[in-house]
Design an enzyme around this catalytic site. Structure first.
Site, short mmCIF file in Angstrom:
data_model
loop_
_atom_site.label_atom_id
_atom_site.label_comp_id
_atom_site.label_asym_id
_atom_site.label_seq_id
_atom_site.Cartn_x
_atom_site.Cartn_y
_atom_site.Cartn_z
N ARG A 56 0.80 -1.21 0.00
CA ARG A 56 0.00 0.00 0.00
C ARG A 56 0.83 1.27 0.00
O ARG A 56 0.71 2.12 -0.87
CB ARG A 56 -0.86 0.04 1.27
N THR A 57 1.69 1.41 1.01
CA THR A 57 2.38 2.67 1.19
C THR A 57 3.33 2.96 0.02
O THR A 57 3.34 4.07 -0.51
CB THR A 57 3.16 2.67 2.51
N LYS B 204 24.40 -6.58 0.12
CA LYS B 204 25.87 -6.73 0.04
C LYS B 204 26.55 -6.14 1.26
O LYS B 204 27.77 -6.08 1.32
CB LYS B 204 26.39 -6.03 -1.22
N HIS C 271 4.28 6.65 11.83
CA HIS C 271 3.89 6.43 10.43
C HIS C 271 3.00 7.61 10.07
O HIS C 271 1.79 7.49 9.96
CB HIS C 271 3.14 5.10 10.31
#
Lengths: 307, 181
Positions: free
Chosen positions: A58-59, A86, A136
């Protein structure tokens, strides 16, 4: 009123006026997504990097669509396909991205504070798309936008947030935002999912879903984070859903015109019964639609002007 | 000292709008496929008034849209300030429509350029015409109006303000010495 910040790191640092400006701007952006030609030239020549160290549909998609509808070039980097595998550090990744001169970097990271560190290090605008169990902000903004759209206001409403409050950045950002905007916030969840001293954030705390949702205008269900099941935070999913699943019965305790929200992804039958998720009270998909508008508003307000 | 001069009063504005309404109908031979789009904010009120007049003359209600051109401005990239965005509301397709774009003052023409770009994103109009209450000259782009309330020669350091009852509580057009270069 103008947004003078370089970054959007959390709702905690936003003023009431700044939140209002973002929500009003977002409202004006809704219309663009309903056009046949869903694009405006506003951010032509700007580059937005989506740097996602955690899984997201979604985000990430929402930010990508938001950027594209404003004509920005959007680039997605997910940890699994980047040099992170890596062994490159976040700081080195960020420095290298900075060297390619993007205008904004959207970051999701499992470590709380990762976006803040980035914001101090690079000159680009940083948008926090979720940092650990911290904040958030864009989710809280789209939630507030949805509430405002459906109820006409935020101030004076009673909002219950149910579930794993301790590990939820959605809950934290929403508590900051909703209390700032004058709503009354009630939280409920199993005792081990409620942070100690959560009352200090200005919320009422309950141990039962039923008690928490009596007479509320909004119920915000949080996703039970299945990946935490290994940590033995709760005995079993069945027991959790026996006590904390929103269903056709217990929802009657809330106001008749209650709105049911969920940040997604939903676990059907665990924290929310399917008939509630798909039912008339649910605004879960409106939240997703508004998410694009909120993210367009933030990109416009942060990088719309002179760089 | 700031010098202020009223160049148009309420009656003058009303007469101009009445004439423009007739001209729009004459040029387009009626109201078929006709629609009005007002540019925020001044143009919206003028568009509403024109719509009322046209409805009164022809007995037909023509579609009216509202356009905010902020996202199409050519100076966004150059300015530190991000203008406040307001809603665009064009709830009908512009494909094959005769669109009359309406603004209060025609000046450099840059607003109209932005507005035309925006309109094209809503479909392919049959044509776009432009109606303005005041044309004050000083064009920076090859744009002209089809319907003009009043041509008002002005100098660059003057400012022309159209006040309308809907937002200012009074109908008048004022020319005053401003700080513009």
């Amino acid at each position: 009123m103008e947004l003078t910040k370089k970054d959007i790191l959390g709702i905690k640092d936003l003023s009431v006026d700044e939140i209002k400006l973002i929500l009003d701007t977002a409202e004006s952006f809704i219309e663009i997504s309903t056009r046949e030609i869903k694009k405006v030239p506003t951010l032509r020549g700007k580059t937005v990097v989506n740097l996602f160290f955690e899984a997201s549909t979604r985000t990430r998609t929402s930010f990508e669509i938001a950027g594209k509808r404003l004509s920005a070039d959007t680039i997605n980097i997910s940890a699994s396909t980047s040099s992170v595998v890596k062994g490159e550090t976040l700081i080195d990744t960020a420095r290298n991205l900075e060297a390619m001169n993007p205008d904004a970097i959207v970051i999701r990271h499992s470590a709380a504070g990762a976006p803040h560190m980035l914001a101090r290090m690079v000159k680009q605008s940083i948008i926090n798309a979720g940092d650990g169990a911290h904040e958030h902000p864009t989710q809280a903004l789209l939630d507030m936008m949805t509430i405002k759209e459906k109820k006409g206001k935020i101030s004076g409403l009673k909002v219950a947030i149910i579930g794993d409050i301790s590990h939820s950045r959605v809950a934290r950002s929403n508590i900051y935002g909703l209390t700032k905007m004058g709503a009354q916030v009630i939280v409920a969840g199993p005792a081990m999912m409620l942070p100690r001293d959560i009352e200090q954030m200005g919320v009422v705390v309950h141990n039962s879903l039923e008690k928490a949702i009596i007479g509320v205008d909004i119920i915000m269900m949080l996703r039970i984070q299945l990946e935490r099941q290994q940590q033995k935070i709760f005995p079993s999913l069945r027991e959790y859903s026996n006590y904390f699943c929103l269903n056709g019965q217990n929802i009657k305790l809330a106001k008749e015109d209650v709105l049911v929200m969920h940040p997604g992804p939903i676990n059907r039958g665990i924290e929310i019964a399917p008939d509630i998720a798909d039912g008339p009270y649910s605004v879960i998909l409106d939240q997703v639609t508004n998410g694009v508008a909120v993210r367009m508003a933030l990109l416009y307000l942060l990088i719309g002007g002179k760089s | 000292m700031e010098q202020k001069k009223v160049v148009m009063d309420a009656d003058g504005i009303d007469r101009s709008l009445t004439r423009i309404a007739y001209e729009i109908l004459e040029k387009n031979k009626g109201t078929a496929d006709l629609c009005l789009v007002g540019i925020r904010t001044g143009g919206v009120f003028l568009a509403e008034r024109l719509k009322k007049k046209i409805t009164g003359m022809e007995g037909v209600a023509i579609p009216l849209g509202i356009l905010d051109i902020t996202l199409y401005r050519d100076d966004l990239r150059l300015s530190d300030r991000k203008p406040i965005l307001a809603k665009t509301d064009i709830p009908f397709s512009l494909d094959n429509k005769k669109v009359v774009l309406i603004d209060d003052v025609l000046f450099t023409g840059r607003t109209i350029r932005a507005a035309m770009d925006a309109l094209i994103d809503f479909g392919r109009p049959k044509f776009i015409q432009l109606a303005v209450l005041i044309d004050r000259g000083h064009r920076e782009l090859p744009i002209r109006a089809d319907f003009v309330g009043k041509n008002l020669p002005s100098s660059l350091w003057e400012s022309v303000v159209v006040k309308l009852t809907e937002k200012n509580g009074i109908d008048e057009v004022v020319i005053q010495e401003g700080s513009q270069p």
